[in-house]
Design a protein around this motif. Structure first.
Motif, PDB file in Angstrom:
ATOM      1  N   ARG A 230      16.476   1.594  54.766  1.00 47.69           N
ATOM      2  CA  ARG A 230      16.816   3.021  54.800  1.00 47.69           C
ATOM      3  C   ARG A 230      17.908   3.292  55.847  1.00 47.69           C
ATOM      4  NH1 ARG A 230      12.188   7.646  56.034  1.00 47.69           N
ATOM      5  NH2 ARG A 230      13.541   9.449  55.926  1.00 47.69           N
TER       6      ARG A 230
ATOM      7  N   ASN B 220       7.873   5.503  66.724  1.00 48.16           N
ATOM      8  CA  ASN B 220       7.355   5.326  65.355  1.00 48.16           C
ATOM      9  C   ASN B 220       8.444   4.977  64.344  1.00 48.16           C
ATOM     10  OD1 ASN B 220       8.470   7.886  65.492  1.00 48.16           O
ATOM     11  ND2 ASN B 220       7.077   8.728  63.974  1.00 48.16           N
ATOM     12  N   TYR B 221       9.683   5.324  64.684  1.00 50.51           N
ATOM     13  CA  TYR B 221      10.845   4.896  63.887  1.00 50.51           C
ATOM     14  C   TYR B 221      11.922   4.450  64.876  1.00 50.51           C
ATOM     15  CZ  TYR B 221       9.560   6.713  59.232  1.00 50.51           C
ATOM     16  OH  TYR B 221       8.989   6.937  58.008  1.00 50.51           O
TER      17      TYR B 221
ATOM     18  N   GLU C   5      14.947   6.404  62.999  1.00 47.77           N
ATOM     19  CA  GLU C   5      15.162   7.772  63.511  1.00 47.77           C
ATOM     20  C   GLU C   5      16.139   7.772  64.666  1.00 47.77           C
ATOM     21  OE1 GLU C   5      11.405  10.125  63.908  1.00 47.77           O
ATOM     22  OE2 GLU C   5      12.716  11.479  62.817  1.00 47.77           O
TER      23      GLU C   5
ATOM     24  N   ARG D 153       3.471   9.936  62.340  1.00 47.19           N
ATOM     25  CA  ARG D 153       4.759  10.462  61.864  1.00 47.19           C
ATOM     26  C   ARG D 153       4.803  11.948  62.219  1.00 47.19           C
ATOM     27  NH1 ARG D 153       3.770  10.766  56.495  1.00 47.19           N
ATOM     28  NH2 ARG D 153       5.927  11.025  55.855  1.00 47.19           N
ATOM     29  N   CYS D 154       5.982  12.405  62.644  1.00 46.97           N
ATOM     30  CA  CYS D 154       6.050  13.838  62.945  1.00 46.97           C
ATOM     31  C   CYS D 154       5.833  14.636  61.671  1.00 46.97           C
ATOM     32  CB  CYS D 154       7.378  14.193  63.604  1.00 46.97           C
ATOM     33  SG  CYS D 154       8.800  13.920  62.560  1.00 46.97           S
ATOM     34  N   THR D 155       6.182  14.068  60.517  1.00 50.64           N
ATOM     35  CA  THR D 155       6.031  14.767  59.244  1.00 50.64           C
ATOM     36  C   THR D 155       4.621  14.620  58.643  1.00 50.64           C
ATOM     37  OG1 THR D 155       6.947  12.808  58.226  1.00 50.64           O
ATOM     38  CG2 THR D 155       8.454  14.650  58.511  1.00 50.64           C
TER      39      THR D 155
ATOM     40  N   GLN E 195       7.517  15.063  54.064  1.00 42.05           N
ATOM     41  CA  GLN E 195       8.323  13.895  54.446  1.00 42.05           C
ATOM     42  C   GLN E 195       9.717  14.333  54.857  1.00 42.05           C
ATOM     43  OE1 GLN E 195       9.740  11.382  51.262  1.00 42.05           O
ATOM     44  NE2 GLN E 195       9.071  12.850  49.714  1.00 42.05           N
ATOM     45  N   ARG E 196      10.434  13.409  55.496  1.00 42.17           N
ATOM     46  CA  ARG E 196      11.785  13.712  55.965  1.00 42.17           C
ATOM     47  C   ARG E 196      12.799  13.511  54.851  1.00 42.17           C
ATOM     48  NH1 ARG E 196      14.557   9.667  59.618  1.00 42.17           N
ATOM     49  NH2 ARG E 196      12.531   8.677  59.350  1.00 42.17           N
ATOM     50  N   GLY E 197      12.606  12.458  54.056  1.00 36.31           N
ATOM     51  CA  GLY E 197      13.595  12.102  53.052  1.00 36.31           C
ATOM     52  C   GLY E 197      13.562  12.983  51.834  1.00 36.31           C
TER      53      GLY E 197
ATOM     54  N   PHE F  64      16.904  18.190  57.751  1.00 37.49           N
ATOM     55  CA  PHE F  64      15.652  17.898  58.438  1.00 37.49           C
ATOM     56  C   PHE F  64      15.653  18.640  59.766  1.00 37.49           C
ATOM     57  CE2 PHE F  64      13.146  14.990  61.268  1.00 37.49           C
ATOM     58  CZ  PHE F  64      11.917  15.367  60.755  1.00 37.49           C
TER      59      PHE F  64
HETATM   60  O1  G3H Z   1       8.109  10.908  62.740  1.00 34.15           O
HETATM   61  C1  G3H Z   1       8.839  11.663  62.133  1.00 34.15           C
HETATM   62  C2  G3H Z   1       9.711  11.160  61.064  1.00 34.15           C
HETATM   63  O2  G3H Z   1      10.792  12.022  60.932  1.00 34.15           O
HETATM   64  C3  G3H Z   1       8.989  10.984  59.771  1.00 34.15           C
HETATM   65  O3  G3H Z   1       9.834  10.526  58.781  1.00 34.15           O
HETATM   66  O4  G3H Z   1       8.749  11.498  56.763  1.00 34.15           O
HETATM   67  O5  G3H Z   1      10.399   9.669  56.555  1.00 34.15           O
HETATM   68  O6  G3H Z   1       8.151   9.220  57.503  1.00 34.15           O
HETATM   69  P1  G3H Z   1       9.245  10.218  57.334  1.00 34.15           P
END
Ligand code: G3H
Length: 489
Positions: free
Chosen positions: A114, A161-162, A166, A292-294, A450-452, A458
């Motif tokens: 990604r 976490n990323y 990220e 994940r923040c999301t 989700q972010r994507g 975002f």
């Molecule tokens: O931790 C926060 C991220 O922006 C989550 O991304 O929704 O692609 O897992 P994601």
């Protein structure tokens, strides 16, 4: 073992002979829990932090430097060279993602791929961005030849976490827009940057990218206090963002791009497709153990269906496989923060004391590095798990009779990133969506948050974000619109 002995400043990989810190994985290679030593990283001091700052400031040279004035085509060539070299490091980085942060193999591969896609997409978006001429005012006879200019020196800090993806959603757009960057990798997920150091050095001119290792406080404090940082780019928590902002001597005259906490809810309406809602809520709450923040961090389920929801949801939770990240079919993995299982257990105990019941058999602390996700119901406002961003495997379920309950809670919340809405009846959904888009920045209809895809904006309201990320938006967040006015087109 990976012993990182260099750091990148002034275009040079400088040798470090001073103090180092050991990097451990919470994945145990013995039966009795024992963290695994992965390697060491330099513990740079204030002097090296200021060297990195000076290097970035020289590269910027108040806007006159080589990097901010470089032709678009040449800057793209640097980025293309970098991504080509980065691709050769896939195996090493993926392996480190698994060991350092415990992300399972498919998700670690996805994080790497990604990121590569994100860089290519950014290059394409950069070619297109605002490179047009327009007459702002009809018949004025003056054309505006639009350009996007950099903002200055960027301090870039990413999350554990990323740690690759990220972080790069900040670093890559900042860089391509002509801003020199000082980047300190996250405390957890730090070694995986090592295989990319040479690619950075080979691809970008002196001072455009500076990578330093050490404690955040030791390195970031002198950098922020210098007042020479133009943009603070951080994905993490608001406590760190506020502390860093407060160190900037020019107060509010600091640009920021921030991705912060969220407590995304799911709202499951009476006529929702229950199997779909359960499936999506499993992915939404527990992908990467909920770190994940999301992630969905609270589930509001209508009282008419909540018992059935809890039953189906809890069965699915208990069926998830726990194991090491590289094992086939593993969904739940060791938690990279040593204190996390204890913290999650505290949230569970608090909820149980205040009247919630554990809905699934397996929920609760199982070992030093892992806690099996607990489904808690009924969760009420006085419980810590309702209020705190758990960022881990525990799932509060809140029953509701009237839709005003989740709407009022969302309106009162300090956060405002996304929501998942499950339902079928368009007459109910439509007015609800009109309200929800004013409370958060993305409404996911019958799907988890989700972010994507990464081309989508975002961001978040209130304490969840500041500025907008995405392939296109991030380029704007890290630049300013300028133009040349002329009588010729
Ligand atoms: O931790 C926060 C991220 O922006 C989550 O991304 O929704 O692609 O897992 P994601």
């Amino acid at each position: 073992l990976l012993h990182q002995k260099t750091y990148l400043v002034d275009g040079e990989l400088k040798q470090w002979e001073g103090d180092t810190a050991e990097v451990y994985s919470t994945i145990s290679s013995t039966e009795n829990y024992k963290p695994t030593l992965l390697g060491t990283i330099p513990q740079l001091g204030e002097k090296e932090a200021l060297d990195a700052l000076n290097s970035a400031c020289s590269a910027y040279d108040k806007g006159k430097g080589l990097w901010p004035t470089m032709k678009v085509i040449d800057r793209i060539a640097c980025m293309e060279k970098f991504v080509e070299q980065m691709k050769t490091k896939r195996e090493e980085v993926v392996k480190l993602l698994m060991w350092e942060i415990g992300k399972n193999l498919p998700d670690s591969e996805k994080e790497f791929d990604r990121t590569v896609d994100y860089i290519y997409d950014t290059i394409e978006a950069y070619k297109q961005i605002d490179r047009n001429s327009a007459k702002f005012e009809k018949n004025s006879g003056v054309y505006a030849h639009i350009r996007r200019g950099p903002l200055g020196v960027v301090l870039c800090l990413g999350p554990y976490n990323y740690p690759l993806n990220e972080t790069f959603t900040l670093l890559i757009p900042a860089l391509i827009m002509g801003n020199p960057v000082i980047f300190k990798p996250a405390k957890i997920g730090v070694l995986l940057i090592s295989p990319l150091l040479e690619a950075f050095q080979n691809s970008f001119p002196k001072g455009a990218v500076n990578i330093v290792y050490g404690r955040g406080r030791v390195l970031a404090t002198p950098i922020m206090q210098s007042g020479k940082i133009d943009v603070l780019a951080l994905i993490g928590n608001s406590k760190s963002a506020n502390a860093l902002q407060a160190q900037h001597p020019k107060g509010n005259r600091l640009r920021m791009v921030l991705g912060l906490e969220a407590k995304n809810p799911a709202i499951v309406l009476p006529h929702a497709d229950l199997d779909l809602a359960v499936e999506e809520c499993i992915a939404g709450t527990l992908s990467f153990n909920g770190q994940r923040c999301t992630a969905l961090k609270v589930l509001y389920v209508h009282e008419s269906i909540v018992d059935e929801f809890n039953k189906r949801f809890s069965e699915k939770v208990d069926a998830l496989k726990f194991g090491n990240p590289w094992e086939t079919g593993v969904k739940l993995t060791p938690l990279p923060e040593v204190e996390k299982p204890g913290y999650i257990q505290e949230l569970i105990d608090d909820a149980l004391e205040k009247g919630a019941k554990k809905q699934n058999e397996k929920g609760g602390k199982t070992s030093e590095n892992f806690i099996f996700p607990a489904v808690l119901y009924p969760v009420t406002k006085d419980m810590r798990v309702f209020k705190e961003e758990q960022f881990g495997p525990v799932i509060p379920v809140v029953p509701f009779k009237n839709i005003d309950t989740p709407l009022d809670d969302m309106a009162e919340s300090n956060y405002g990133q996304q929501v998942s809405l499950f339902g079928k009846d368009i007459d109910t959904l439509s007015p609800l969506i009109d309200t929800l888009v004013n409370l958060v920045c993305r409404v996911n209809l019958n799907s988890s948050c989700q972010r994507g895809p990464d081309v989508y904006p975002f961001t978040g309201r209130k304490d969840s974000a500041y500025g907008t990320l995405s392939v296109h938006d991030a380029l704007r967040s890290f630049s300013i619109r300028t133009f040349v006015a002329s009588k010729d087109n």
